[in-house]
Design a protein around this motif. Structure first.
Motif, PDB file in Angstrom:
ATOM      1  N   ARG A   1       0.881  -1.214  -0.058  1.00  0.00           N
ATOM      2  CA  ARG A   1      -0.087  -0.074   0.008  1.00  0.00           C
ATOM      3  C   ARG A   1       0.879   1.248  -0.116  1.00  0.00           C
ATOM      4  O   ARG A   1       0.692   2.192  -0.554  1.00  0.00           O
ATOM      5  N   ARG A   2       1.915   1.183   0.704  1.00  0.00           N
ATOM      6  CA  ARG A   2       2.826   2.375   0.651  1.00  0.00           C
ATOM      7  C   ARG A   2       3.293   2.643  -0.622  1.00  0.00           C
ATOM      8  O   ARG A   2       3.791   3.916  -0.943  1.00  0.00           O
ATOM      9  N   LYS A   3       3.466   1.770  -1.429  1.00  0.00           N
ATOM     10  CA  LYS A   3       3.773   1.995  -2.689  1.00  0.00           C
ATOM     11  C   LYS A   3       3.111   2.344  -3.662  1.00  0.00           C
ATOM     12  O   LYS A   3       3.296   2.684  -4.891  1.00  0.00           O
ATOM     13  N   ILE A   4       1.755   1.870  -3.590  1.00  0.00           N
ATOM     14  CA  ILE A   4       0.897   2.053  -4.652  1.00  0.00           C
ATOM     15  C   ILE A   4      -0.410   3.104  -4.328  1.00  0.00           C
ATOM     16  O   ILE A   4      -1.216   3.334  -5.436  1.00  0.00           O
ATOM     17  N   GLU A   5      -0.344   3.492  -3.105  1.00  0.00           N
ATOM     18  CA  GLU A   5      -1.482   4.186  -2.777  1.00  0.00           C
ATOM     19  C   GLU A   5      -1.140   5.613  -2.486  1.00  0.00           C
ATOM     20  O   GLU A   5      -0.095   5.727  -1.817  1.00  0.00           O
ATOM     21  N   GLU A   6      -1.839   6.751  -2.846  1.00  0.00           N
ATOM     22  CA  GLU A   6      -1.447   7.962  -2.683  1.00  0.00           C
ATOM     23  C   GLU A   6      -1.585   8.152  -1.132  1.00  0.00           C
ATOM     24  O   GLU A   6      -0.770   9.182  -0.422  1.00  0.00           O
ATOM     25  N   ASN A   7      -2.608   7.598  -0.437  1.00  0.00           N
ATOM     26  CA  ASN A   7      -2.605   7.763   0.835  1.00  0.00           C
ATOM     27  C   ASN A   7      -2.905   6.250   1.351  1.00  0.00           C
ATOM     28  O   ASN A   7      -3.884   5.688   1.353  1.00  0.00           O
ATOM     29  N   PRO A   8      -1.796   5.628   1.852  1.00  0.00           N
ATOM     30  CA  PRO A   8      -1.999   4.245   2.513  1.00  0.00           C
ATOM     31  C   PRO A   8      -2.912   3.906   3.438  1.00  0.00           C
ATOM     32  O   PRO A   8      -3.707   3.032   3.678  1.00  0.00           O
ATOM     33  N   SER A   9      -3.303   4.914   4.275  1.00  0.00           N
ATOM     34  CA  SER A   9      -4.006   4.672   5.465  1.00  0.00           C
ATOM     35  C   SER A   9      -5.653   4.937   4.880  1.00  0.00           C
ATOM     36  O   SER A   9      -6.716   4.405   5.575  1.00  0.00           O
ATOM     37  N   LYS A  10      -5.819   5.358   3.800  1.00  0.00           N
ATOM     38  CA  LYS A  10      -7.302   5.353   3.004  1.00  0.00           C
ATOM     39  C   LYS A  10      -7.107   4.646   1.557  1.00  0.00           C
ATOM     40  O   LYS A  10      -7.145   5.642   0.300  1.00  0.00           O
ATOM     41  N   PRO A  11      -6.724   3.339   1.466  1.00  0.00           N
ATOM     42  CA  PRO A  11      -6.448   3.130   0.117  1.00  0.00           C
ATOM     43  C   PRO A  11      -7.654   2.919  -1.033  1.00  0.00           C
ATOM     44  O   PRO A  11      -8.599   2.658  -0.437  1.00  0.00           O
ATOM     45  N   ILE A  12      -7.387   3.141  -1.974  1.00  0.00           N
ATOM     46  CA  ILE A  12      -8.336   3.210  -3.108  1.00  0.00           C
ATOM     47  C   ILE A  12      -8.418   1.907  -3.843  1.00  0.00           C
ATOM     48  O   ILE A  12      -9.443   1.331  -4.218  1.00  0.00           O
TER      49      ILE A  12
ATOM     50  N   THR B   1      -9.353  -3.188   2.486  1.00  0.00           N
ATOM     51  CA  THR B   1      -9.736  -4.272   3.302  1.00  0.00           C
ATOM     52  C   THR B   1     -11.154  -4.489   3.406  1.00  0.00           C
ATOM     53  O   THR B   1     -11.943  -3.523   3.361  1.00  0.00           O
ATOM     54  N   ARG B   2     -11.715  -5.907   3.457  1.00  0.00           N
ATOM     55  CA  ARG B   2     -12.870  -6.018   3.807  1.00  0.00           C
ATOM     56  C   ARG B   2     -13.167  -6.792   5.180  1.00  0.00           C
ATOM     57  O   ARG B   2     -12.776  -7.991   5.313  1.00  0.00           O
ATOM     58  N   ARG B   3     -13.618  -5.941   6.053  1.00  0.00           N
ATOM     59  CA  ARG B   3     -13.353  -6.355   7.435  1.00  0.00           C
ATOM     60  C   ARG B   3     -14.177  -7.636   7.640  1.00  0.00           C
ATOM     61  O   ARG B   3     -15.226  -8.133   7.173  1.00  0.00           O
ATOM     62  N   GLY B   4     -13.422  -8.723   8.134  1.00  0.00           N
ATOM     63  CA  GLY B   4     -13.930  -9.958   8.328  1.00  0.00           C
ATOM     64  C   GLY B   4     -14.053 -11.012   7.325  1.00  0.00           C
ATOM     65  O   GLY B   4     -14.335 -12.297   7.454  1.00  0.00           O
ATOM     66  N   GLN B   5     -13.652 -10.594   6.072  1.00  0.00           N
ATOM     67  CA  GLN B   5     -13.502 -11.141   5.068  1.00  0.00           C
ATOM     68  C   GLN B   5     -12.365 -11.307   4.178  1.00  0.00           C
ATOM     69  O   GLN B   5     -11.903 -12.425   3.901  1.00  0.00           O
TER      70      GLN B   5
ATOM     71  N   TYR C   1      -9.227  -9.082   1.627  1.00  0.00           N
ATOM     72  CA  TYR C   1      -9.107  -7.804   0.843  1.00  0.00           C
ATOM     73  C   TYR C   1      -9.354  -7.883  -0.539  1.00  0.00           C
ATOM     74  O   TYR C   1      -9.729  -8.939  -0.910  1.00  0.00           O
ATOM     75  N   ILE C   2      -9.503  -7.009  -1.146  1.00  0.00           N
ATOM     76  CA  ILE C   2     -10.001  -6.657  -2.530  1.00  0.00           C
ATOM     77  C   ILE C   2      -9.309  -5.844  -3.409  1.00  0.00           C
ATOM     78  O   ILE C   2      -8.828  -4.805  -2.752  1.00  0.00           O
ATOM     79  N   PHE C   3      -9.012  -6.144  -4.463  1.00  0.00           N
ATOM     80  CA  PHE C   3      -8.007  -4.966  -5.101  1.00  0.00           C
ATOM     81  C   PHE C   3      -9.121  -4.597  -6.318  1.00  0.00           C
ATOM     82  O   PHE C   3      -9.698  -5.218  -7.118  1.00  0.00           O
TER      83      PHE C   3
ATOM     84  N   ALA D   1     -11.034   3.168  -9.254  1.00  0.00           N
ATOM     85  CA  ALA D   1     -11.626   3.599  -8.036  1.00  0.00           C
ATOM     86  C   ALA D   1     -13.182   3.582  -8.203  1.00  0.00           C
ATOM     87  O   ALA D   1     -13.631   3.511  -6.960  1.00  0.00           O
ATOM     88  N   SER D   2     -13.707   3.864  -9.045  1.00  0.00           N
ATOM     89  CA  SER D   2     -15.108   3.822  -9.286  1.00  0.00           C
ATOM     90  C   SER D   2     -15.948   2.509  -9.282  1.00  0.00           C
ATOM     91  O   SER D   2     -16.930   2.611  -9.358  1.00  0.00           O
ATOM     92  N   ALA D   3     -15.055   1.528  -9.612  1.00  0.00           N
ATOM     93  CA  ALA D   3     -15.710   0.325  -9.879  1.00  0.00           C
ATOM     94  C   ALA D   3     -16.415  -0.169  -8.700  1.00  0.00           C
ATOM     95  O   ALA D   3     -17.583  -0.776  -8.793  1.00  0.00           O
ATOM     96  N   ILE D   4     -15.828  -0.142  -7.544  1.00  0.00           N
ATOM     97  CA  ILE D   4     -16.390  -0.799  -6.234  1.00  0.00           C
ATOM     98  C   ILE D   4     -16.379   0.360  -5.280  1.00  0.00           C
ATOM     99  O   ILE D   4     -15.230   0.964  -4.898  1.00  0.00           O
ATOM    100  N   GLU D   5     -17.442   0.542  -4.385  1.00  0.00           N
ATOM    101  CA  GLU D   5     -17.331   1.557  -3.449  1.00  0.00           C
ATOM    102  C   GLU D   5     -16.724   0.858  -2.196  1.00  0.00           C
ATOM    103  O   GLU D   5     -17.227  -0.210  -2.154  1.00  0.00           O
ATOM    104  N   PRO D   6     -16.082   1.312  -1.411  1.00  0.00           N
ATOM    105  CA  PRO D   6     -15.511   0.692  -0.183  1.00  0.00           C
ATOM    106  C   PRO D   6     -16.440   0.255   0.922  1.00  0.00           C
ATOM    107  O   PRO D   6     -17.679   0.768   0.728  1.00  0.00           O
TER     108      PRO D   6
END
Length: 242
Positions: free
Chosen positions: A210-221, A225-229, A231-233, A237-242
């Motif tokens: 995340r640190r290398k591909i995200e502009e803001n790693p704490s708020k990845p686009i 993370t899908r809590r309890g499930q 991760y999803i890539f 950005a508009s394809a799937i809403e968090p």
């Protein structure tokens, strides 16, 4: 043809001899060393292309050696260890080791890993990405991955250096866009050695990527993370809403 020179830092003479024989058979030039002091002496006169470090050196720490290397140079590192403490495994990844194998390991697998890491460190003949010949390239956001060269490029066309483990993780996600992937699937699919890792190891790799591909790693686009499930890539950005 010059053989790649591979350093071996391991305090067990049997392991050093076995690794030296394996590397020689596979057209590498091994440089065996028993301890950190040996490494420091060798580095003054020998140019290494990669170093294999045993995590548990006698009265020393392979982690400390890896950290010291990372502070001063961009030398590829492959770490070897037994199934030790969880913290050591995680810290080993955090030092920036390019790959990490647990003992006992398959000799052919080690050779394959070394070759893969060396390929990642070969100077890129093209500093910027051209618009021509896009076969084997995948874009997400403002990033682009060249699967043939196993390289990640940023918005400016410059390569963003990934470790072998980071690239393998990214490649796995790119093959399964917009699909929720569980930790268990990641541990199972990324390699036989990773099946022995703990869940937190996946978290460390995710954070590093995340640190290398995200502009803001704490708020990845993209790498969400899908809590309890798991991760999803998300490629766009508009394809799937968090």
């Amino acid at each position: 043809m010059v053989r790649p020179r591979i350093g071996i830092v391991d305090d067990e003479i049997g392991m050093r001899d076995a690794l030296s024989a394996l590397l020689t058979e596979n057209e590498f030039d091994p440089v065996p060393m028993e301890c950190i002091s040996d490494f420091n002496v060798v580095r003054k006169s020998v140019k290494l292309d990669l170093v294999i470090i045993d995590l548990q050196l006698r009265n020393e720490s392979g982690l400390e050696l890896a950290k010291a290397i990372r502070k001063t140079e961009d030398l590829p590192i492959v770490m070897l260890t037994g199934q030790g403490d969880e913290t050591d495994q995680i810290v080993g990844l955090e030092t920036g080791a390019d790959d990490y194998l647990l003992k006992p390991f398959n000799p052919r697998e080690l050779v394959a890993r070394i070759k893969a890491v060396l390929r990642r460190y070969q100077p890129n003949q093209h500093n910027a990405v051209s618009a021509d010949d896009t076969a084997g390239r995948i874009s997400f956001g403002r990033m682009m991955v060249d699967q043939q060269d196993r390289a990640l490029y940023g918005p400016d066309g410059e390569e963003i250096v990934l470790t072998n483990a980071e690239f393998r993780l990214l490649e796995y996600f790119l093959a399964r866009p917009n699909k929720v992937i569980s930790r268990l699937d990641l541990l199972t699919e990324l390699g036989s050695d990773l099946t022995k890792y703990v869940d937190r190891t996946v978290d460390v790799l995710i954070l590093r990527l995340r640190r290398k591909i995200e502009e803001n790693p704490s708020k990845p686009i993209h790498l969400q993370t899908r809590r309890g499930q798991g991760y999803i890539f998300v490629l766009q950005a508009s394809a799937i809403e968090p």
